[in-house]
Design an enzyme around this catalytic site. Structure first.
Site, PDB file in Angstrom:
ATOM      1  N   ASP A 223       0.812  -1.213   0.000  1.00  0.00           N
ATOM      2  CA  ASP A 223       0.000   0.000   0.000  1.00  0.00           C
ATOM      3  C   ASP A 223       0.847   1.264   0.000  1.00  0.00           C
ATOM      4  OD1 ASP A 223      -2.679   1.249   0.242  1.00  0.00           O
ATOM      5  OD2 ASP A 223      -1.912   1.942   2.157  1.00  0.00           O
ATOM      6  N   LEU A 304      -8.263   6.435   1.465  1.00  0.00           N
ATOM      7  CA  LEU A 304      -8.318   7.495   0.450  1.00  0.00           C
ATOM      8  C   LEU A 304      -7.008   7.641  -0.307  1.00  0.00           C
ATOM      9  CD1 LEU A 304     -10.185  10.212   2.555  1.00  0.00           C
ATOM     10  CD2 LEU A 304     -11.153   8.643   0.867  1.00  0.00           C
ATOM     11  N   ARG A 305      -6.050   6.734  -0.058  1.00  0.00           N
ATOM     12  CA  ARG A 305      -4.769   6.856  -0.726  1.00  0.00           C
ATOM     13  C   ARG A 305      -4.887   6.609  -2.234  1.00  0.00           C
ATOM     14  NH1 ARG A 305      -1.305   3.946   2.727  1.00  0.00           N
ATOM     15  NH2 ARG A 305      -0.958   5.862   3.908  1.00  0.00           N
ATOM     16  N   GLY A 306      -5.906   5.851  -2.635  1.00  0.00           N
ATOM     17  CA  GLY A 306      -6.081   5.556  -4.054  1.00  0.00           C
ATOM     18  C   GLY A 306      -6.358   6.801  -4.870  1.00  0.00           C
ATOM     19  N   THR A 309      -3.340   9.312  -4.771  1.00  0.00           N
ATOM     20  CA  THR A 309      -2.239   8.933  -5.664  1.00  0.00           C
ATOM     21  C   THR A 309      -2.638   9.109  -7.117  1.00  0.00           C
ATOM     22  OG1 THR A 309      -1.448   7.316  -4.040  1.00  0.00           O
ATOM     23  CG2 THR A 309      -0.680   7.076  -6.302  1.00  0.00           C
TER      24      THR A 309
END
Length: 367
Positions: A223, A304-306, A309
């Site tokens: 991740d 919310l990293r998707g 990024t």
């Protein structure tokens, strides 16, 4: 970029042989020529991901998984030779940025600083490295000779403001994985051992490569990579032949091939420098952020990293291509590498991750 990179430059004329000179005293070893980044055949997704991580390190690094012998390590080391130099504080083991006084290490804050130009560090982290080698430890030589407790910086210190490369990252030992996770989350390395208590900045772009057949990555480490690219053995006959020709030419005459590709490397370096300069000016409209969020919701990604990024990668792509704002085309292009490694396992859907991302894009954005 097309499937074969830039066309090969005209072959340089053969150099006349010179008379053998008597052996001289050994001096500093010259850097070995590195295969030119511009000469890499195919592997467009890997090349683009590395360039985007160089444009905006906030994307979060690159993971390249695929077949052995497909040029993953070659591409990373070629990027190191391509990167424009950076400004650093002279004599600082952590490559402090003289333009950011608030981010200087403790040693640099207590003295006048002098700026120098240095290459961007690209540091290899071997699989068998000890934790002391990676994080740093007591300088034994100074401790024995002068009785001084001095810190000897490790690989994390050398990689600050640069790239940390881990080949076969899926085989990395757990204690080193834990160390990398801690440093990646905080942006600094904390050393508490042997009577030493010290912390120093350690912000770097993590680049990993490996063969998925040899083992999976821990989900926490997976991740942390911003982009994940798939590297496959080319099946096109023309591409395979071109790979063999260029690699064989480089192995026989590395200096000649490096010189022949120098103009292409310089042009790509200028393009990279220009993209960094215009990155902050690239507009990310609310509609693009909404599209990224809708896609992540449809895929069911955790956290919310998707979308963060994906948005950053699309902005870096727009900067690299000279576009003034992020569009749906940028999001479509960056969605597979930004999201394929963030999908939950679905026992009812046996499709590979890339297919699931492409299918979700058709549902959310249309054909």
């Amino acid at each position: 970029m097309d499937g074969f990179g830039a066309p090969p430059p005209a072959t340089a004329p053969a150099r006349p042989r010179r008379a053998r000179r008597p052996a001289a005293a050994p001096g500093p070893r010259a850097a070995r020529p590195v295969f030119p980044f511009s000469a890499i055949v195919g592997q467009d997704e890997l090349r683009d991901a590395l360039l985007l991580a160089a444009v905006d390190p906030a994307i979060g690094g690159v993971l390249a998984l695929g077949d052995r012998g497909t040029g993953k390590s070659t591409a990373v080391r070629a990027l190191a030779a391509l990167l424009p130099p950076m400004r650093s504080v002279a004599g600082c083991p952590y490559n402090c940025d003289p333009a950011r006084p608030a981010a200087l290490c403790e040693a640099c804050r207590g003295r006048p600083v002098r700026a120098v130009t240095v290459p961007v560090p690209v540091v290899d982290l071997p699989l068998g490295a000890t934790e002391d080698r990676v994080a740093g430890a007591l300088d034994i030589e100074r401790a024995l000779s002068g009785g001084v407790k001095a810190f000897e910086p490790g690989l994390l210190a050398r990689a600050h403001r640069g790239f940390l490369y881990v080949d076969e990252v899926n085989l990395l030992e757990d204690h080193l994985v834990d160390l990398l996770l801690d440093v990646a989350a905080s942006g600094e390395n904390v050393v508490e051992r042997e009577g030493i208590s010290l912390r120093h900045p350690a912000r770097f772009v993590l680049v990993g490569s490996g063969n998925p057949e040899e083992g999976d990555l821990r989900p926490q480490l997976l991740d942390r990579f911003g982009l994940a690219v798939e590297v496959r053995t080319p099946t096109d006959l023309k591409a395979r032949v071109e790979v063999v020709k260029r690699r064989d030419a480089f192995d026989r005459d590395p200096e000649g091939v490096t010189a022949a590709w120098a103009p292409a490397e310089a042009a790509l370096r200028d393009r990279l420098t220009a993209a960094r300069a215009r990155l902050e000016a690239v507009i990310v409209p609310d509609s693009a952020i909404e599209d990224a969020a809708r896609l992540c919701i449809a895929l069911g990604t955790d956290g919310l990293r998707g979308e963060l990024t994906l948005t950053r990668a699309a902005r870096a792509l727009a900067a690299l291509e000279g576009d003034p704002e992020v569009t749906l085309a940028h999001l479509r292009r960056m969605a597979p590498p930004a999201l394929r490694h963030r999908l939950r396992r679905n026992a009812l859907d046996e499709a590979v991750a890339t297919t699931r991302v492409e299918r979700a894009m058709e549902e959310v954005f249309g054909a």
